[in-house]
Scaffold this active site. Structure first.
Site, PDB file in Angstrom:
ATOM      1  N   ILE A 109      28.259   2.399 -34.767  1.00  0.00           N
ATOM      2  CA  ILE A 109      28.109   3.523 -34.440  1.00  0.00           C
ATOM      3  C   ILE A 109      26.533   3.778 -33.793  1.00  0.00           C
ATOM      4  O   ILE A 109      25.871   4.756 -35.071  1.00  0.00           O
ATOM      5  CB  ILE A 109      29.528   3.552 -33.764  1.00  0.00           C
ATOM      6  CG1 ILE A 109      28.878   4.986 -32.608  1.00  0.00           C
ATOM      7  CG2 ILE A 109      29.469   4.886 -34.886  1.00  0.00           C
ATOM      8  CD1 ILE A 109      30.675   5.197 -32.003  1.00  0.00           C
ATOM      9  N   CYS A 110      26.328   4.548 -32.607  1.00  0.00           N
ATOM     10  CA  CYS A 110      25.314   5.313 -32.095  1.00  0.00           C
ATOM     11  C   CYS A 110      24.042   4.808 -33.128  1.00  0.00           C
ATOM     12  O   CYS A 110      23.737   3.621 -32.764  1.00  0.00           O
ATOM     13  CB  CYS A 110      25.977   6.230 -33.720  1.00  0.00           C
ATOM     14  SG  CYS A 110      25.078   8.114 -32.644  1.00  0.00           S
TER      15      CYS A 110
END
Length: 181
Positions: A109-110
């Site tokens: 994620i991210c």
């Protein structure tokens, strides 16, 4: 359900976006799995709420003490500093790459896909990330999409990616589905 499954969470000693660690960690536990915190150093790791220090978390093992064979899947939390550090540590990059080689699901994620770029495992894959990584991912051969979660089954494993903390509900659900396998 993840009954009996163990999921590795690979993080740097500092700079982890705390919510991107704690929410997937809770999702693994709620699904009946066992999360384990893996880092490059023993001791505790430092979480952050964006740029502000938050909580610390105990490391279960270092990358040199475990093998992807010990796990059923991998979560790579974000934060800018976390994956930026991990991609400079060959042992951490190799640990992440071995999950792909073994055909095991990976959820990032991210900013976490930076580690995957370094591992050279995004070529030909559909991904998403924090928008500032779009060019990096495209240059590494990935197809970048702007969606809350992108699930790519076109490689040796299932790769789940999301953009930011606001996407955590969809990210956790997709990751748990892939880990349940």
């Amino acid at each position: 359900m993840l009954n009996g499954k163990t999921i590795a969470f690979l993080v740097a000693p500092e700079g982890i976006e705390q919510v991107e660690l704690t929410e997937p960690w809770q999702a693994v536990k709620q699904a009946g799995g066992t999360p384990r915190l893996i880092s490059t150093e023993e001791g505790r790791v430092q979480g952050y709420n964006h740029l502000d220090k938050a909580d610390t978390f105990p490391v279960d093992a270092t990358v040199g003490e475990v093998s992807p064979a010990d796990f059923d899947g991998l979560v790579l939390p974000g934060g800018v500093a976390n994956p930026d550090f991990l991609r400079t540590v060959p042992e951490a990059v190799g640990f992440a790459k071995e999950f792909f080689d073994a055909g095991k699901p990976v959820a990032a994620i991210c900013h976490a896909p930076w580690t995957l770029i370094e591992a050279d495992v995004v070529r030909g894959r559909k991904v998403t990330s924090w928008p500032s990584l779009r060019t990096d991912l495209r240059n590494a051969g990935a197809t970048w999409e702007d969606h809350e979660v992108v699930i790519c089954d076109s490689g040796p494993n299932t790769l789940i990616t999301s953009r930011k903390p606001d996407d955590l509900k969809a990210f956790c659900q997709a990751a748990m589905d892939a880990f349940a396998g």
